[in-house]
Write an enzyme that holds these catalytic residues in place. Structure first.
Site, mmCIF file in Angstrom:
data_model
loop_
_atom_site.group_PDB
_atom_site.id
_atom_site.type_symbol
_atom_site.label_atom_id
_atom_site.label_comp_id
_atom_site.label_asym_id
_atom_site.label_seq_id
_atom_site.Cartn_x
_atom_site.Cartn_y
_atom_site.Cartn_z
ATOM 1 N N LYS A 26 -72.422 47.104 0.123
ATOM 2 C CA LYS A 26 -71.945 46.711 -1.207
ATOM 3 C C LYS A 26 -72.418 47.675 -2.285
ATOM 4 O O LYS A 26 -71.664 48.020 -3.186
ATOM 5 C CB LYS A 26 -72.396 45.283 -1.535
ATOM 6 C CG LYS A 26 -71.630 44.226 -0.768
ATOM 7 C CD LYS A 26 -71.796 42.854 -1.393
ATOM 8 C CE LYS A 26 -70.963 41.826 -0.637
ATOM 9 N NZ LYS A 26 -71.198 40.461 -1.107
ATOM 10 N N LYS A 58 -60.411 42.084 9.443
ATOM 11 C CA LYS A 58 -60.700 40.673 9.221
ATOM 12 C C LYS A 58 -59.971 40.180 7.973
ATOM 13 O O LYS A 58 -59.908 40.901 6.972
ATOM 14 C CB LYS A 58 -62.225 40.576 9.010
ATOM 15 C CG LYS A 58 -62.788 39.188 9.015
ATOM 16 C CD LYS A 58 -64.302 39.245 8.909
ATOM 17 C CE LYS A 58 -64.726 38.905 7.484
ATOM 18 N NZ LYS A 58 -66.110 38.454 7.362
ATOM 19 N N LYS A 75 -60.881 38.219 1.270
ATOM 20 C CA LYS A 75 -60.388 38.226 -0.113
ATOM 21 C C LYS A 75 -60.488 39.616 -0.725
ATOM 22 O O LYS A 75 -59.861 39.894 -1.736
ATOM 23 C CB LYS A 75 -61.149 37.204 -0.960
ATOM 24 C CG LYS A 75 -62.616 37.489 -1.031
ATOM 25 C CD LYS A 75 -63.411 36.371 -1.619
ATOM 26 C CE LYS A 75 -64.881 36.627 -1.433
ATOM 27 N NZ LYS A 75 -65.596 35.727 -0.588
HETATM 28 P P1 AMP Z 1 -66.912 35.123 2.835
HETATM 29 O O1 AMP Z 1 -65.581 34.724 2.267
HETATM 30 O O2 AMP Z 1 -66.895 36.476 3.451
HETATM 31 O O3 AMP Z 1 -68.059 34.893 1.891
HETATM 32 O O4 AMP Z 1 -67.187 34.156 4.075
HETATM 33 C C1 AMP Z 1 -67.477 32.796 3.974
HETATM 34 C C2 AMP Z 1 -67.445 32.185 5.367
HETATM 35 O O5 AMP Z 1 -66.130 32.289 5.934
HETATM 36 C C3 AMP Z 1 -68.387 32.850 6.372
HETATM 37 O O6 AMP Z 1 -68.967 31.854 7.197
HETATM 38 C C4 AMP Z 1 -67.482 33.758 7.181
HETATM 39 O O7 AMP Z 1 -67.940 33.999 8.457
HETATM 40 C C5 AMP Z 1 -66.173 32.982 7.195
HETATM 41 N N1 AMP Z 1 -65.044 33.932 7.259
HETATM 42 C C6 AMP Z 1 -64.628 34.761 6.278
HETATM 43 N N2 AMP Z 1 -63.560 35.492 6.670
HETATM 44 C C7 AMP Z 1 -63.292 35.121 7.949
HETATM 45 C C8 AMP Z 1 -62.295 35.510 8.919
HETATM 46 N N3 AMP Z 1 -61.364 36.406 8.642
HETATM 47 N N4 AMP Z 1 -62.331 34.903 10.135
HETATM 48 C C9 AMP Z 1 -63.253 33.977 10.420
HETATM 49 N N5 AMP Z 1 -64.215 33.566 9.555
HETATM 50 C C10 AMP Z 1 -64.252 34.128 8.344
#
Ligand code: AMP
Ligand code: TRP
Length: 341
Positions: A119, A202, A205
Site C-alpha cells: 500500500k 481477485k 473494490k
Molecule cells: P477487503 O474488501 O479486501 O477488505 O476484504 C474483506 C473480506 O472479504 C476479507 O475477509 C477477504 O478475504 C474477503 N474477500 C475480499 N475479496 C474477496 C474475493 N474476491 N474472494 C473471496 N473473498 C474475498
C-alpha cells in the site's frame, strides 16, 4: 485470564467500511461464513472504522459507509442479538491497547508487513501515514481484547494474524498469562471469487473498472448486465477448468456457492449448452441472493435511530468484554487500574 461470557469459543472478525457496498467477494469469502459461524461460536463482528481512516478521511462518506456496512451485515444474516455487532470507534479500549502493543512491536517487525509495503508503494510517501504503518497493531488489539480463539479472515491477512500471535506470546511471557493466543481461520481456495472482466484477478473494490465487480447493493439490472458481459473464452465449452478456462470456471464457482449446489452438479446441468444460458442462469441466482439483502439493507437504513441503537448496544456489550482485558493489561504493565481510580 478473563472468562468469555459463554462456553462457546470466541470468534472475532471485522471489515473496513471502505466502500458504499460490499461486493460478491466479501459476501462469499467472509460474510456467508460469519453467518454460519455465529451459531457455533461466541461471535463478535466489528465495523473497523478506525482502520478505514488510515488511507484518507472523508467524514460524510465514512459516516454513511459505516452505517451501510453494518446494515449489510445484518441484512445478510448477522444476528445482532446473538452475535455482538459494533463500530470500532465506539469502544475506546481498542486504541488504548493498540498504543501499548505498539510499544512492544519492533520497527523492523512492522516494516516487514507486506500489506504495508504494497500500500505504501501504491500511495507514495506523501500519502503514507503512520496510521497505515501501525494498522496491524490496531488489528492485534481488536483481536486480543476479546480473548479471541478464532479469526476468520482472507489469506491476505495471514501475516497480521501471525504478528498478533507473536505480540500475545511476547506479552504473556514478559508479564504473565494475559492473552489467549488466537488462530487464523482461512477459508478454502474455492471461496475465492474473481473479477468478471479479468478472471485471473481477485474480485476487488480497487479493480481498475467496476464492470467486473458484483456489488450487493447494485440494482438487479446492473448485476444482470455485468454477468451477461463477463469475460469467458473462445472454445464454447462449459466445464470447470480454472487453469484453461478461468472465466467460465469463476461463473460456475459463483453459481455453485450462491445456489448451495455442488460444482459438478451445476457444470453437468450446463454441459453442452451455450455461455449465454449459463450467464442467464447465474444472473437469476445473483438476483435471488442479493435482492432480499438489498431490500433489508434499505429498510435498516431508513430507520437510522433503530440501527444506531442496535450498534450502541453492541458497543456496550463489547466494552463489557474488552474492559476487563485492558484492566488486566494495565495492572500487568504498571498502569493504574480501574480499582485504583
Ligand atoms: P477487503 O474488501 O479486501 O477488505 O476484504 C474483506 C473480506 O472479504 C476479507 O475477509 C477477504 O478475504 C474477503 N474477500 C475480499 N475479496 C474477496 C474475493 N474476491 N474472494 C473471496 N473473498 C474475498
Ligand atoms: N485488516 C482486516 C482486513 O482488511 C480487517 C480487520 C481489522 C480485522 N481488524 C480485524 C479482521 C480483526 C479480523 C480481526 O480484512
Amino acid at each position: 485470564m478473563t472468562q468469555p461470557a459463554t462456553s462457546q469459543p470466541v470468534l472475532y472478525s471485522g471489515m473496513q467500511p471502505s466502500a458504499d457496498s460490499l461486493h460478491l467477494g466479501n459476501y462469499v469469502g467472509a460474510l456467508t461464513n460469519w453467518v454460519k459461524l455465529q451459531n457455533e461460536y461466541d461471535a463478535i463482528f466489528c465495523v473497523v472504522n478506525q482502520h478505514a481512516i488510515t488511507s484518507g478521511i472523508d467524514p460524510e462518506q465514512l459516516r454513511t459507509r459505516t452505517l451501510s456496512t453494518a446494515a449489510q451485515y445484518i441484512a445478510a444474516g448477522i444476528d445482532p442479538e446473538k452475535s455482538i455487532l459494533y463500530v470500532q470507534s465506539d469502544v475506546p479500549e481498542h486504541a488504548q491497547l493498540a498504543w501499548i502493543l505498539g510499544c512492544m512491536t519492533g520497527f523492523g517487525e512492522a516494516s516487514r508487513m507486506t500489506q504495508f509495503k504494497d500500500k505504501s508503494q501504491r500511495y507514495g510517501s506523501d500519502k503514507t501515514t503512520v496510521g497505515l504503518f501501525t494498522y496491524p497493531v490496531l488489528m492485534a488489539a481488536d483481536i486480543l481484547l476479546y480473548q479471541t480463539q478464532q479469526v476468520p479472515v482472507g489469506v491476505d491477512q495471514k501475516q497480521h494474524i501471525e504478528l498478533t500471535r507473536n505480540l500475545a506470546e511476547r506479552f504473556n511471557s514478559r508479564f504473565g498469562e494475559t492473552f489467549t493466543i488466537p488462530e487464523g481461520f482461512i477459508p478454502k481456495a474455492n471461496a475465492k471469487v474473481y473479477d468478471l472482466q479479468d478472471p485471473t484477478a481477485k474480485m476487488s473494490k480497487s479493480a481498475p473498472s467496476e464492470a467486473g465487480l458484483l456489488s450487493i447493493l447494485d440494482d438487479a439490472k446492473v448485476t444482470t448486465k455485468k454477468v451477461m458481459r463477463a469475460v469467458t473464452d473462445a472454445d464454447g465449452e462449459i466445464r470447470y477448468d480454472p487453469e484453461a478456462k478461468p472465466g467460465v470456471s469463476n461463473l460456475l464457482t459463483i453459481f455453485a456457492v450462491l445456489s448451495g449446489r455442488e460444482l459438478d452438479d451445476v457444470a453437468n446441468e450446463y454441459a453442452g449448452r451455450g455461455y449465454g444460458d449459463l450467464k442467464k442462469g447465474l444472473a437469476e441466482v445473483v438476483d435471488a441472493t442479493f435482492t432480499p439483502i438489498r431490500t433489508r439493507t434499505a429498510e435498516l437504513l431508513d430507520d437510522r435511530g433503530e440501527l444506531t441503537r442496535l450498534l450502541r448496544s453492541g458497543a456496550d456489550r463489547a466494552r463489557e468484554r474488552a474492559a476487563p482485558t485492558l484492566d488486566l493489561v494495565h495492572e500487568r504493565i504498571g498502569f493504574p487500574t480501574r480499582a485504583d481510580l
